[in-house]
Write a protein that holds these residues in place. Structure first.
Motif, PDB file in Angstrom:
ATOM      1  N   TYR A   4      58.751  50.517  56.558  1.00  0.00           N
ATOM      2  CA  TYR A   4      58.035  49.775  55.516  1.00  0.00           C
ATOM      3  C   TYR A   4      58.344  48.289  55.581  1.00  0.00           C
ATOM      4  N   ASP A   5      59.543  47.932  56.017  1.00  0.00           N
ATOM      5  CA  ASP A   5      59.907  46.522  56.130  1.00  0.00           C
ATOM      6  C   ASP A   5      59.011  45.799  57.121  1.00  0.00           C
ATOM      7  N   GLN A   6      58.517  46.503  58.120  1.00  0.00           N
ATOM      8  CA  GLN A   6      57.655  45.886  59.119  1.00  0.00           C
ATOM      9  C   GLN A   6      56.198  45.822  58.655  1.00  0.00           C
ATOM     10  N   VAL A   7      55.808  46.664  57.719  1.00  0.00           N
ATOM     11  CA  VAL A   7      54.414  46.752  57.280  1.00  0.00           C
ATOM     12  C   VAL A   7      54.134  45.854  56.086  1.00  0.00           C
ATOM     13  N   TYR A   8      55.065  45.798  55.119  1.00  0.00           N
ATOM     14  CA  TYR A   8      54.828  45.077  53.875  1.00  0.00           C
ATOM     15  C   TYR A   8      55.676  43.826  53.781  1.00  0.00           C
ATOM     16  N   LYS A   9      55.089  42.781  53.209  1.00  0.00           N
ATOM     17  CA  LYS A   9      55.801  41.532  52.991  1.00  0.00           C
ATOM     18  C   LYS A   9      56.068  41.413  51.492  1.00  0.00           C
ATOM     19  N   ILE A  10      57.278  41.081  51.109  1.00  0.00           N
ATOM     20  CA  ILE A  10      57.638  40.919  49.704  1.00  0.00           C
ATOM     21  C   ILE A  10      57.330  39.494  49.280  1.00  0.00           C
ATOM     22  N   ASP A  11      56.537  39.361  48.212  1.00  0.00           N
ATOM     23  CA  ASP A  11      56.203  38.047  47.656  1.00  0.00           C
ATOM     24  C   ASP A  11      57.076  37.798  46.438  1.00  0.00           C
ATOM     25  N   LYS A  12      57.479  36.567  46.249  1.00  0.00           N
ATOM     26  CA  LYS A  12      58.356  36.195  45.134  1.00  0.00           C
ATOM     27  C   LYS A  12      57.606  35.312  44.149  1.00  0.00           C
ATOM     28  N   ASP A  13      57.943  35.443  42.876  1.00  0.00           N
ATOM     29  CA  ASP A  13      57.481  34.560  41.795  1.00  0.00           C
ATOM     30  C   ASP A  13      55.967  34.489  41.641  1.00  0.00           C
ATOM     31  N   LEU A  14      55.272  35.592  41.838  1.00  0.00           N
ATOM     32  CA  LEU A  14      53.836  35.636  41.565  1.00  0.00           C
ATOM     33  C   LEU A  14      53.639  36.098  40.129  1.00  0.00           C
ATOM     34  N   PRO A  15      52.762  35.433  39.357  1.00  0.00           N
ATOM     35  CA  PRO A  15      52.544  35.869  37.977  1.00  0.00           C
ATOM     36  C   PRO A  15      51.828  37.221  37.946  1.00  0.00           C
ATOM     37  N   VAL A  16      52.139  38.010  36.923  1.00  0.00           N
ATOM     38  CA  VAL A  16      51.496  39.295  36.761  1.00  0.00           C
ATOM     39  C   VAL A  16      50.063  39.060  36.301  1.00  0.00           C
ATOM     40  N   GLN A  17      49.122  39.709  36.941  1.00  0.00           N
ATOM     41  CA  GLN A  17      47.724  39.538  36.599  1.00  0.00           C
ATOM     42  C   GLN A  17      47.433  40.270  35.292  1.00  0.00           C
ATOM     43  N   THR A  18      46.779  39.578  34.361  1.00  0.00           N
ATOM     44  CA  THR A  18      46.451  40.200  33.078  1.00  0.00           C
ATOM     45  C   THR A  18      45.277  41.152  33.256  1.00  0.00           C
ATOM     46  N   SER A  19      45.142  42.060  32.291  1.00  0.00           N
ATOM     47  CA  SER A  19      44.053  43.031  32.395  1.00  0.00           C
ATOM     48  C   SER A  19      42.713  42.330  32.231  1.00  0.00           C
ATOM     49  N   ARG A  20      41.739  42.883  32.859  1.00  0.00           N
ATOM     50  CA  ARG A  20      40.395  42.328  32.860  1.00  0.00           C
ATOM     51  C   ARG A  20      39.602  42.967  31.720  1.00  0.00           C
ATOM     52  N   ILE A  21      38.820  42.153  31.010  1.00  0.00           N
ATOM     53  CA  ILE A  21      37.942  42.661  29.962  1.00  0.00           C
ATOM     54  C   ILE A  21      36.526  42.623  30.511  1.00  0.00           C
ATOM     55  N   SER A  22      35.860  43.765  30.470  1.00  0.00           N
ATOM     56  CA  SER A  22      34.495  43.835  30.985  1.00  0.00           C
ATOM     57  C   SER A  22      33.550  43.043  30.092  1.00  0.00           C
ATOM     58  N   LYS A  23      32.395  42.674  30.622  1.00  0.00           N
ATOM     59  CA  LYS A  23      31.393  41.955  29.841  1.00  0.00           C
ATOM     60  C   LYS A  23      30.959  42.785  28.637  1.00  0.00           C
ATOM     61  N   GLN A  24      30.819  44.084  28.841  1.00  0.00           N
ATOM     62  CA  GLN A  24      30.392  44.949  27.753  1.00  0.00           C
ATOM     63  C   GLN A  24      31.426  44.981  26.639  1.00  0.00           C
ATOM     64  N   GLU A  25      32.690  45.112  27.008  1.00  0.00           N
ATOM     65  CA  GLU A  25      33.756  45.140  26.014  1.00  0.00           C
ATOM     66  C   GLU A  25      33.853  43.799  25.308  1.00  0.00           C
ATOM     67  N   SER A  26      33.626  42.714  26.025  1.00  0.00           N
ATOM     68  CA  SER A  26      33.683  41.383  25.447  1.00  0.00           C
ATOM     69  C   SER A  26      32.636  41.218  24.347  1.00  0.00           C
ATOM     70  N   ILE A  27      31.441  41.703  24.566  1.00  0.00           N
ATOM     71  CA  ILE A  27      30.372  41.615  23.568  1.00  0.00           C
ATOM     72  C   ILE A  27      30.777  42.374  22.309  1.00  0.00           C
ATOM     73  N   LEU A  28      31.294  43.576  22.476  1.00  0.00           N
ATOM     74  CA  LEU A  28      31.686  44.385  21.329  1.00  0.00           C
ATOM     75  C   LEU A  28      32.831  43.738  20.551  1.00  0.00           C
ATOM     76  N   ARG A  29      33.773  43.119  21.234  1.00  0.00           N
ATOM     77  CA  ARG A  29      34.922  42.500  20.567  1.00  0.00           C
ATOM     78  C   ARG A  29      34.523  41.291  19.744  1.00  0.00           C
ATOM     79  N   LYS A  30      33.439  40.608  20.127  1.00  0.00           N
ATOM     80  CA  LYS A  30      32.987  39.420  19.406  1.00  0.00           C
ATOM     81  C   LYS A  30      32.248  39.757  18.116  1.00  0.00           C
ATOM     82  N   MET A  31      31.826  41.002  17.972  1.00  0.00           N
ATOM     83  CA  MET A  31      31.026  41.388  16.817  1.00  0.00           C
ATOM     84  C   MET A  31      31.864  41.433  15.546  1.00  0.00           C
TER      85      MET A  31
END
Length: 80
Positions: A4-31
């Protein structure tokens, strides 16, 4: 044999990606309570709006209802 050490590269200090809100969910949340919108006949969103309504009820306590209208579209209301 590859390790695995040869296949994967470890990245440091990358921010965690926040969850994505779909367009449909966004419309409902604004109501606000009492707001509604009409989904036109044939719109692919009409098939998934129920799922988004349920997710928002479970996660945020928001409540919606929908009804198929005589025009063939689907109207969605926020009720709580």
């Amino acid at each position: 044999m590859t390790t695995y050490d040869q296949v994967y590269k470890i990245d440091k200090d990358l921010p965690v990606q926040t969850s994505r809100i779909s367009k449909q969910e966004s419309i409902l949340r604004k109501m606000k309570v009492g707001d509604s919108f009409l989904i036109p006949l044939g719109d692919p969103y009409a098939n998934s709006v129920g799922t988004h309504m349920l997710v928002l009820k479970r996660r945020h306590g928001l409540q919606f209802t929908s009804k198929t209208m005589d025009c063939g579209g689907k109207r969605v209301w926020r009720i709580k």
